[in-house]
Design a protein around this motif. Structure first.
Motif, mmCIF file in Angstrom:
data_model
loop_
_atom_site.group_PDB
_atom_site.id
_atom_site.type_symbol
_atom_site.label_atom_id
_atom_site.label_comp_id
_atom_site.label_asym_id
_atom_site.label_seq_id
_atom_site.Cartn_x
_atom_site.Cartn_y
_atom_site.Cartn_z
ATOM 1 N N ALA A 47 0.707 -1.695 0.071
ATOM 2 C CA ALA A 47 -0.215 0.118 0.315
ATOM 3 C C ALA A 47 0.601 1.279 -0.431
ATOM 4 N N ARG A 50 2.086 2.476 -3.493
ATOM 5 C CA ARG A 50 1.236 3.014 -3.640
ATOM 6 C C ARG A 50 0.455 4.381 -3.634
ATOM 7 N N CYS A 65 -4.815 5.949 2.612
ATOM 8 C CA CYS A 65 -4.866 4.650 2.392
ATOM 9 C C CYS A 65 -7.000 5.189 1.852
ATOM 10 N N LEU A 81 -7.445 2.183 -0.574
ATOM 11 C CA LEU A 81 -6.756 1.589 -0.609
ATOM 12 C C LEU A 81 -6.650 0.581 1.333
#
Length: 249
Positions: free
Chosen positions: A103, A106, A243, A248
């Motif tokens: 994560a 990203r 996130c 995410l």
């Protein structure tokens, strides 16, 4: 107790006390799998990816006095940016050991480019072969990152903790201890295991033969830290918010 420990070098000081206590049954694995063991009731305690503590906060008790933390450098979580291919990449092959790292890479690429790449969990041996051949952009975690080799003509390699710190000025927590509710244990258990590990740090260092002793000592005693600081907690909270905003979680 049945305790799930991360099998990589980065967690050794945290887990050494548990490992050396014959009363405990030790289950070594990657943090991603330890989370599953914990949720399935196969272990009592587990050192798991910090993002899984956020995702499963209704199911898990998490303990934030100790963890695998870094501020300016982590060394063992690396993004391999391919200099010969389009950036940002549409897909990154990622080591499947740490969901937090999957994560985080990203989030960091989104902060830099506005794009969110897909990630494809892949066996680390395949990733290493791709890196050797200069194909694709990738992320490696733990011992696989520590031992990685690459051609700098093909790859710019970025340390995820350093990248995060440059972006936010904060530390980062990669893994935390957790138990499945309703089990709640005293934080002193984790502190005692860490203190035992720190007091036996030379023993831990001596058992790592794959890397130079000076590198291992620097890594375990200066680059990583294991007592969670306020900057680490703030970093984890901010990471969770990012996130959430990027869907995410």
């Amino acid at each position: 107790m049945k305790i799930g420990i991360v099998k990589h070098l980065n967690a050794r000081p945290l887990t050494w006390g548990f490992e050396k206590d014959i009363k405990n049954q030790i289950v070594p694995d990657n943090p991603a799998l330890l989370k599953d063991y914990l949720l399935n009731g196969e272990i009592d305690l587990g050192l798991i990816s910090s993002i899984e503590c956020i995702r499963n906060r209704e199911i898990l008790n998490t303990y934030q006095t100790t963890g695998v933390c870094a501020k300016e450098k982590v060394r063992s979580i690396l993004f391999f940016k391919n200099l010969k291919e389009e950036y940002p990449p549409k897909t990154i092959l990622t080591d499947n050991g740490s969901k937090t790292s999957m994560a985080l890479v990203r989030v960091l690429i989104h902060e830099e480019t506005g794009m969110i790449p897909d990630v494809k969990p892949t066996d680390s041996k395949i990733i290493q072969e791709q890196i050797e051949n200069g194909i694709g952009s990738h992320m490696l975690f733990g011992d696989n990152a520590l031992l990685a080799k690459w051609n700098p003509a093909f790859y710019e390699v970025r340390d995820l903790a350093q990248w995060w710190n440059e972006l936010t000025g904060l530390g980062f927590i990669f893994a935390l201890w957790a138990s499945k509710k309703p089990l709640l244990v005293d934080e002193s258990l984790f502190i005692q295991s860490l203190e035992y590990g720190i007091s036996h740090i030379e023993e831990i260092i001596s058992q790592e033969s794959r890397l130079p002793e000076t590198v291992v000592r620097e890594y375990l005693t200066k680059e990583l830290h294991y007592k969670v600081a306020e900057a680490d907690q703030k970093g984890l909270f901010l990471f969770g918010e990012k996130c959430k905003n990027l869907d995410l979680l």
